[in-house]
Motif scaffolding. Structure first.
Motif, PDB file in Angstrom:
ATOM      1  N   SER A  14     -63.893 -13.477  19.095  1.00 49.02           N
ATOM      2  CA  SER A  14     -62.776 -14.297  18.638  1.00 49.02           C
ATOM      3  C   SER A  14     -61.549 -14.105  19.520  1.00 49.02           C
ATOM      4  O   SER A  14     -60.723 -15.005  19.652  1.00 49.02           O
ATOM      5  CB  SER A  14     -62.439 -13.955  17.184  1.00 49.02           C
ATOM      6  N   CYS A  30     -60.167 -23.298  17.950  1.00 48.44           N
ATOM      7  CA  CYS A  30     -61.006 -22.142  18.236  1.00 48.44           C
ATOM      8  C   CYS A  30     -62.226 -22.589  19.014  1.00 48.44           C
ATOM      9  O   CYS A  30     -63.139 -23.201  18.453  1.00 48.44           O
ATOM     10  CB  CYS A  30     -61.425 -21.457  16.934  1.00 48.44           C
ATOM     11  N   CYS A  31     -62.215 -22.356  20.320  1.00 44.84           N
ATOM     12  CA  CYS A  31     -63.341 -22.703  21.177  1.00 44.84           C
ATOM     13  C   CYS A  31     -63.784 -21.439  21.914  1.00 44.84           C
ATOM     14  O   CYS A  31     -63.034 -20.890  22.726  1.00 44.84           O
ATOM     15  CB  CYS A  31     -62.943 -23.798  22.170  1.00 44.84           C
ATOM     16  N   GLU A  77     -66.114 -24.276  14.488  1.00 45.72           N
ATOM     17  CA  GLU A  77     -65.703 -23.793  15.807  1.00 45.72           C
ATOM     18  C   GLU A  77     -66.548 -24.434  16.893  1.00 45.72           C
ATOM     19  O   GLU A  77     -67.527 -25.137  16.620  1.00 45.72           O
ATOM     20  CB  GLU A  77     -65.793 -22.271  15.870  1.00 45.72           C
TER      21      GLU A  77
END
Length: 547
Positions: free
Chosen positions: A17, A33-34, A165
């Motif tokens: 993360s 969030c990639c 995500e």
């Protein structure tokens, strides 16, 4: 063991993360969030294979390559060439982006496995996962170094994507001949989280055999005969109620003759042998159950089976020579791989959601090279043992924006559903060219997708009571024709009328010899003939419905 694997998976997801923040702007639809896909260290510092033309605005792909001719490695980037704005309008700006981004909009964790595949889809390899390594560990053969690496490292590039995500993919491990790498197809396979299922693997091929879950009533143990289980012995009824009993369907009047097999987990194996058959000598080491099993045909008892049971550890075993018409059933041993997970913390809740996270079979490959949409079936783990054979469906939509191709994964209802609205008929349903048969009691339904290899979308429906078959074409939306499943005389290749309806009747026989007789009659009626028996067999095979 599987508990420690879960904790490791959770830890890696949390560590990743931090890296995901670096790619937050690459996919604005993924809540910022990639995640970044892994890039092998050997590719760091490598040069791209071809130059990038910057004279005119364009979007494209650039490949970075390293390694030798036998073991090349590739990294793929998207590239945009655009005039800059403001004072630099006459300056061409070159921007590098991820070439492929996988966006998980489903409600579950998904694990993806990238690969660079052969140019022809017909040559794409099967995604075997750990099956080949499992077989090799028991086979005892001396493996070459390349074989060992390919067997045990096949899943090392698999990556989990949490719900909501995205994942930026750069590296696609080579799964084709090195000479085809330049023209190779980028693709990925996927799977849901779940405990590794009980499987029976062929030691010769490393591939699993199809196992069908035994249902409480009306289960048919043979591929080619409508015999149904009568009342099961109590021991088997308990396994069926728990969803643990699986059957390897064989042919009526035939021994399995599958060669050396491998059990993926500890299991209880049951062999049901016709009472009038001589029992194989090696079955003397098995435990005979006190109750027998009746096989029924049109509601009448036709055959009695004596059941033998034996516990096996994960590893090799063989059932060749048990008896003609024998039925083999398996159930995971109680306690194997089971562990209680207490949902008293956030980590435990994540662990329950992930399951073992490394055991369910992979889906087929999904191409990333062209804009397209497809629905893919993925095995879903069910029950306490994970041996339920339920299937979930994922819609895979490839959309291209500038130099980045997005693969959007979302939950999807089953593409096809057969509903038996009859209050009295029990139907056996299967797709043409497939051995898998689904029994539908009155007022029940079955959701499915067509087998990947299916050439025609035809359903074969058979009334279990009358044995009458009908062929239903499901390749278009329409009210459909009325199916006649009432009892009647079955035609043959010799007696079928020379018409479209007669051809369908012969197809339902699923018998190549009968189709040869029928097409010979058709050729004769048209004033022609086949030049040889081989030509007749080849022609009839394509129309018999067996493929």
């Amino acid at each position: 063991r599987w508990m420690s694997q879960l904790r490791g998976t959770i830890t890696r997801l949390r560590e990743n993360s931090l890296r995901a923040e670096n790619g937050a702007g690459w996919d604005s639809e993924a809540h910022g969030c990639c995640r970044l896909g892994e890039v092998p260290s050997d590719l760091c510092g490598a040069w791209c294979k071809d130059g990038i033309p910057v004279q005119a605005p364009a979007d494209g792909e650039v490949a970075v390559a390293t390694g030798d001719r036998k073991h090349p490695m590739h990294l793929f980037l998207g590239v945009q060439v655009r005039p800059l704005v403001g004072l630099f309008t006459h300056t061409q700006g070159v921007t590098f982006t991820p070439r492929f981004i996988v966006r998980n909009t489903s409600a579950s964790f998904l694990q993806v496995l990238p690969g660079l595949l052969p140019p022809r889809e017909s040559e794409w390899p099967e995604v075997t996962g750990k099956n080949a390594a499992t077989v090799a560990s028991f086979k005892g053969d001396m493996l070459q170094l390349d074989d060992f690496v390919s067997l045990h490292d096949e899943e090392q590039h698999a990556v989990w994507i949490p719900p909501g995500e995205s994942l930026a993919l750069f590296h696609f491990p080579l799964r084709c001949h090195a000479n085809d790498a330049k023209r190779g197809r980028k693709a990925l396979a996927m799977r849901l989280p779940g405990r590794a299922p009980l499987q029976i693997l062929s030691m010769a091929t490393g591939s699993p055999f199809s196992l069908d879950r035994v249902v409480p009533a009306g289960f048919m143990p043979y591929r080619d005969m409508l015999y149904q289980f009568g009342r099961l012995p109590q021991q088997l009824r308990m396994l069926v109620k728990a969803g643990r009993l699986l059957c390897l369907r064989g042919g009526y009047g035939k021994d399995h003759k599958l060669g050396n097999l491998v059990l993926s987990t500890d299991a209880e194996v049951y062999i049901a042998v016709p009472s009038n058959e001589d029992v194989a000598s090696w079955l003397s080491e098995w435990t005979q159950l006190p109750e027998k099993l009746d096989l029924r045909l049109k509601g009448r008892s036709e055959l009695t089976l004596q059941i033998y049971r034996r516990s096996f550890k994960a590893g090799p075993f063989c059932v060749d020579g048990a008896a003609a018409s024998c039925v083999m059933m398996v159930a995971r041993s109680v306690g194997y791989g089971n562990g209680a997970v207490q949902a008293d913390s956030r980590e435990a809740a994540h662990m329950m959601q992930l399951g073992e996270g490394a055991g369910l079979p992979w889906s087929r490959w999904v191409s990333l090279d062209a804009t397209a949409e497809d629905v893919v079936g993925v095995r879903a783990g069910g029950g306490a043992t994970g041996d339920d054979v339920s299937v979930s469906f994922v819609r895979c939509s490839v959309q291209v924006e500038s130099s980045t191709a997005f693969l959007i994964l979302s939950d999807e209802p089953a593409p096809y559903r057969v509903e038996n609205w009859s209050p009295s008929r029990t139907l056996a349903v299967r797709c043409q060219g497939s051995d898998k048969c689904e029994v539908l009691p009155p007022l029940s339904w079955w959701s499915f997708d067509w087998p990947y290899h299916a050439k025609a979308r035809w359903l074969i429906l058979q009334d279990v009571a009358t044995h009458r078959k009908e062929l239903y074409a499901a390749d278009s939306v329409s009210p459909g024709a009325t199916l006649n499943l009432n009892e009647g005389e079955e035609v043959s290749g010799q007696s079928a009328p020379l018409s479209e309806g007669g051809y369908h009747d012969v197809v339902l026989l699923q018998d190549g010899k009968e189709m040869e007789v029928f097409v010979s009659r058709v050729a004769s009626d048209l004033g022609g003939a086949f030049s040889s028996d081989a030509a007749l067999v080849k022609f009839a095979k394509g129309f018999s419905g067996e493929e």
